[in-house]
Each structure stands twice: as C-alpha cells, then as structure tokens.
Design a protein around this motif. Structure first.
Motif, short mmCIF file in Angstrom:
data_model
loop_
_atom_site.label_atom_id
_atom_site.label_comp_id
_atom_site.label_asym_id
_atom_site.label_seq_id
_atom_site.Cartn_x
_atom_site.Cartn_y
_atom_site.Cartn_z
N ALA A 258 -17.03 61.76 32.17
CA ALA A 258 -18.30 62.50 32.09
C ALA A 258 -18.25 63.59 31.02
CB ALA A 258 -18.65 63.08 33.47
N GLY A 259 -17.63 63.26 29.89
CA GLY A 259 -17.65 64.20 28.76
C GLY A 259 -16.70 65.37 28.87
N SER A 260 -15.73 65.29 29.82
CA SER A 260 -14.76 66.39 29.90
C SER A 260 -13.40 65.82 30.28
CB SER A 260 -15.21 67.43 30.93
OG SER A 260 -15.17 66.87 32.21
N TYR A 261 -12.37 66.62 30.16
CA TYR A 261 -11.07 66.15 30.63
C TYR A 261 -10.41 67.21 31.49
CZ TYR A 261 -9.02 68.60 26.55
OH TYR A 261 -8.65 69.51 25.62
N ALA A 262 -9.53 66.75 32.42
CA ALA A 262 -8.91 67.67 33.37
C ALA A 262 -7.54 67.16 33.78
CB ALA A 262 -9.79 67.81 34.61
N GLY A 263 -6.66 68.07 34.15
CA GLY A 263 -5.33 67.73 34.68
C GLY A 263 -4.96 68.75 35.72
N ARG A 264 -3.89 68.47 36.45
CA ARG A 264 -3.53 69.36 37.54
C ARG A 264 -2.70 70.54 37.05
NH1 ARG A 264 -3.10 69.94 42.84
NH2 ARG A 264 -1.17 70.86 43.62
N VAL A 265 -2.99 71.73 37.56
CA VAL A 265 -2.12 72.89 37.37
C VAL A 265 -1.25 72.98 38.62
CG1 VAL A 265 -2.00 75.39 37.02
CG2 VAL A 265 -3.92 74.10 36.06
N PRO A 266 0.10 73.03 38.47
CA PRO A 266 0.95 73.08 39.67
C PRO A 266 0.56 74.25 40.58
CG PRO A 266 2.29 72.77 37.70
CD PRO A 266 0.89 73.05 37.23
N ARG A 267 0.78 74.02 41.87
CA ARG A 267 0.42 75.04 42.87
C ARG A 267 1.39 76.22 42.79
NH1 ARG A 267 1.16 71.69 46.52
NH2 ARG A 267 3.24 72.32 47.09
N ASP A 268 2.67 75.92 42.63
CA ASP A 268 3.68 76.99 42.60
C ASP A 268 4.93 76.49 41.90
OD1 ASP A 268 4.95 75.34 44.42
OD2 ASP A 268 4.58 76.60 46.15
N TRP A 269 5.97 77.33 41.86
CA TRP A 269 7.22 76.98 41.16
C TRP A 269 7.90 75.78 41.81
CZ3 TRP A 269 11.20 77.64 44.63
CH2 TRP A 269 10.99 78.53 45.69
N ARG A 270 7.73 75.59 43.11
CA ARG A 270 8.37 74.45 43.75
C ARG A 270 7.81 73.14 43.21
NH1 ARG A 270 8.35 77.07 49.65
NH2 ARG A 270 6.41 77.78 48.75
N GLU A 271 6.48 73.10 43.03
CA GLU A 271 5.87 71.88 42.50
C GLU A 271 6.22 71.69 41.03
OE1 GLU A 271 1.62 71.52 43.10
OE2 GLU A 271 1.46 69.98 41.55
N ARG A 272 6.11 72.75 40.23
CA ARG A 272 6.34 72.62 38.79
C ARG A 272 7.78 72.21 38.47
NH1 ARG A 272 8.02 71.86 34.65
NH2 ARG A 272 7.57 72.73 32.60
N PHE A 273 8.73 72.77 39.23
CA PHE A 273 10.13 72.55 38.84
C PHE A 273 10.90 71.68 39.85
CE2 PHE A 273 9.21 76.39 36.24
CZ PHE A 273 9.50 75.83 35.00
N VAL A 274 10.18 70.90 40.67
CA VAL A 274 10.87 70.14 41.72
C VAL A 274 11.97 69.26 41.13
CG1 VAL A 274 9.09 68.32 41.78
CG2 VAL A 274 10.57 68.65 43.75
N HIS A 275 11.68 68.56 40.03
CA HIS A 275 12.70 67.65 39.47
C HIS A 275 13.82 68.42 38.78
CE1 HIS A 275 10.20 64.44 40.74
NE2 HIS A 275 9.20 64.81 39.97
N ALA A 276 13.48 69.60 38.23
CA ALA A 276 14.52 70.42 37.59
C ALA A 276 15.51 70.91 38.65
CB ALA A 276 13.88 71.61 36.87
#
Ligand code: NAP
Length: 337
Positions: A258-276
């Motif tokens: 619909a003419g725009s783009y979006a992606g998820r912003v992690p909720r917190d450090w646990r989500e962003r760095f889980v694999h790290a």
C-alpha cells in the motif's frame, strides 16, 4: 563431555542464561544456582541442580566446573576473585566490575595466576550484523576508517536504573564495540547533553551524546537514550575514506504494501541480541570444555570500565577527559578469541 555450570544471580539475565544453557545450547548442564534471594534462586532451578546458600558455596561445589556471574555489577568482584582462586573458568556479565580499582584487583589476581580464566559478557562481538560490519571495515572495503556513528536507544529502563547508568550500563556496550571494531583504545571522552526528553526521569540527562576519541584518531559518537519508547533501536555506521558500512536496519523481513514499507523494531535487548547471547555462550562452553577460554578478557572489561568512569567524569566536568590506562600485562597481549 558435559560442562557443569553454576549460575550466581538468578534475576533477569540469569534466568535468560539458565534457559539457553538448559534448552538451547549443547555440551552444558546447569548444575547449580544461587541468588541473594534464595526464593528467586529456587524458582529458577532446573531439574537436578543444587540451590546453594551463597555464591562462595556454589564456587566451592566440586560438581561445578565453571561459573556464570549474573548478579548485580557491584557484586561481581567478589565472585570473580573467588572463581580465580578456585582455578575455575568464570563468565562474568558486563561490567567486569563497576570501578577501575575493582577491575585492577581482578586483573592482579588473574595475572598472578598466569592463566586467563575470566571472560566478560560483551555479546555484541558475537552478533552477526556487528561481525559483518567489522569484516567490512577490517577487510578494507571502505578504506581507512575515519568515524563511527552509533545509537543505543532503549525503550525504557527499570526503576532501579540510575542516571549514571546511561554511560556505565548502556553506552558501555558501545565503548566495547569501538575498542573491538578498531582494535584500539579510547584516548579521551567528551559528553554532550542535548535537550532533555520530556519523558526522562527527574535528574536524568537523557539522551546523552558520548564522543569517544580513539588513540588512532578515529572519532566515535554514541547517542545513548533510555526512554525511546518505540522499541530497542541499535545503530552503527562506520565512515571510511572510500565508503561507508552500517548495520542493516533489520534482521527480519521488510514488508512493502500500500505504498509504504515497514519492519519490526526489537522489543528489547533480549530480542535484538538473542542469537549473539547464544553464540557467545556456546563459544565459551566449547572453549572451556577444550581447556581454553573465549571472549572479551579481563583487560577488555577493565578498559571498558575505565572509559565509562572517564565518561562520568566528563559528564560532570563538561570537559574533554583523557583516558588513562595501565600498561597491558603480557597475559592480555594475545588478542581475545
Ligand atoms: P537483576 O534482574 O537485578 O538480577 C540480578 C540478580 O542478582 C537479582 O536477583 C539480585 O537480587 C541478585 N543479587 C544481588 N546481589 C547478589 C549477591 N551478592 N549474590 C547473589 N545474587 C545477588 O539484574 P540483571 O538485569 O539480570 O543484570 C545482572 C547483570 O547482568 C548486571 O551486571 C547487568 O549489567 C548485566 N546485564 C547484561 C546485559 C547484556 O546486554 N550483556 C543485559 C542485562 C544485564 P536482588 O534483586 O534481591 O538484589
């Protein structure tokens, strides 16, 4: 072979590490745990693990091969020193210790023993995006690095979080990234105070702008904020003589419609760095099982704490403060693995 690990501190990250040690990673078993709050330790206990009355008792337990220190920062020194005295490998969550003096006592003890036993939890070094960024920089893809722009935006922080922690607890990760990215020490710190967010707690300068001068002249600016609200947003861009390299915006999908783009912003450090976190601890388990250690060293933990102490001095003085480090002991001249 299975590595039997004892966990000291069963709060937020202690529980998260117990989950990954018992359900995600291989070659490891949670053999014991403790916390100053024994009810919390019992609640976090996994089957077959012993709940000890104290960290010292856990470290002395012959069924514990190696120790994970995930208690509150000011308590790290006591447990890391006890782990070194017992000759056991210790993985200590950052900070190694909150003061220069405490880090130096740990360094003196490890150097006296002549063997690296302590690893510090700077997990960004194991994050796929940061590793790709470092590979682009060290691979010469953008020419000689000149600058790095970084942002560390937390959606919110707990009530126990104090204003100094924007530097000592939050920006400390960016300090470690800067040292690791450029394989260099921070020579001076300046802290600028932008307009204060209306969402900041009373007495907080939030956000802060922390300027790190690397010894080789590279400048690293870090925007650190703890009330971003919209999510946990981590950014990093290195500017070189021939180009730029930056962390990609999202590890997930970007949806266009619909003419725009979006992606998820992690909720917190646990989500962003889980694999790290997974990769960091698996590397440590594998190294310790093989009679070695891995990850950031006591020197890395010491340097990060000294830079943060210097940053806090700069916050108060409104001046550029030079970073003064000891000479590097021979034990730490070989780079961290
Ligand atoms: P937390 O939720 O407050 O957990 C710390 C736990 O340690 C609490 O249960 C606390 O009990 C307990 N404790 C306090 N003093 C103790 C002692 N002397 N012996 C044994 N246990 C003790 O804090 P957290 O967020 O998990 O953080 C713990 C450490 O991990 C900190 O150093 C923090 O900086 C680090 N951390 C690192 C990352 C990362 O990104 N690498 C992320 C989060 C945390 P009380 O609450 O009763 O005091």
């Amino acid at each position: 072979m299975t590595l039997n690990v004892g966990v000291i501190g069963t709060g937020m990250i202690g529980q998260d590490h117990i989950r990954r040690l018992s359900r995600v990673l291989s070659g490891v078993r949670v053999a014991a745990m403790t916390d100053v709050d024994l009810t919390r330790a019992r609640a976090a206990a996994v089957e077959g693990a012993t709940v000890h009355e104290s960290g010292q008792a856990l470290i002395a337990d012959p069924d514990v091969d190696a120790v994970l220190v995930t208690s509150w920062g000011p308590t790290h020194e006591e447990y890391v020193l006890a782990g070194i005295a017992a000759g056991k490998q210790v993985f200590c969550e950052k900070p190694l210790a909150p003061t220069r003096a405490a880090c130096e006592r740990i360094m003196d003890a490890e150097v006296a023993g002549g063997r690296r036993l302590v690893s510090v939890g700077f997990m960004r070094r194991y994050d796929a995006q940061y590793r790709a960024l470092k590979a682009a920089v060290t691979g010469g893809e953008i020419g000689a690095p000149l600058l790095m722009h970084a942002a560390h935006r937390n959606p919110s922080v707990p009530d126990t979080y104090t204003s100094d922690m924007i530097i000592s607890d939050t920006a400390v990760h960016d300090v470690d990234v800067a040292r690791w990215m450029f394989d260099d020490e921070v020579a001076a710190v300046t802290v600028l105070k932008p307009r204060v967010s209306a969402k900041a707690k009373a007495g907080f300068h939030d956000p802060l702008f922390v300027l790190l001068e690397m010894a080789n002249g590279v400048l690293v600016d870090v925007e650190a904020s703890v009330n971003a609200g919209f999510g946990y947003d981590i950014r990093g861009e290195v500017v070189g003589e021939d180009g730029t390299a930056e962390l990609s915006e999202s590890a997930g999908a970007v949806v266009k419609r619909a003419g725009s783009y979006a992606g998820r912003v992690p909720r917190d450090w646990r989500e962003r760095f889980v694999h790290a976190f997974d990769a960091e601890l698996q590397a440590w388990i594998d190294a310790v099982t093989g009679g070695d250690t891995s990850g950031p060293s006591v020197w890395d933990g010491y340097a990060a704490t000294v830079v943060c102490e210097t940053g806090l001095a700069a916050l108060r003085s409104d001046a550029r403060e030079p970073v003064v480090l000891r000479d590097v002991p021979d034990l730490y001249k070989e780079p961290s693995r």
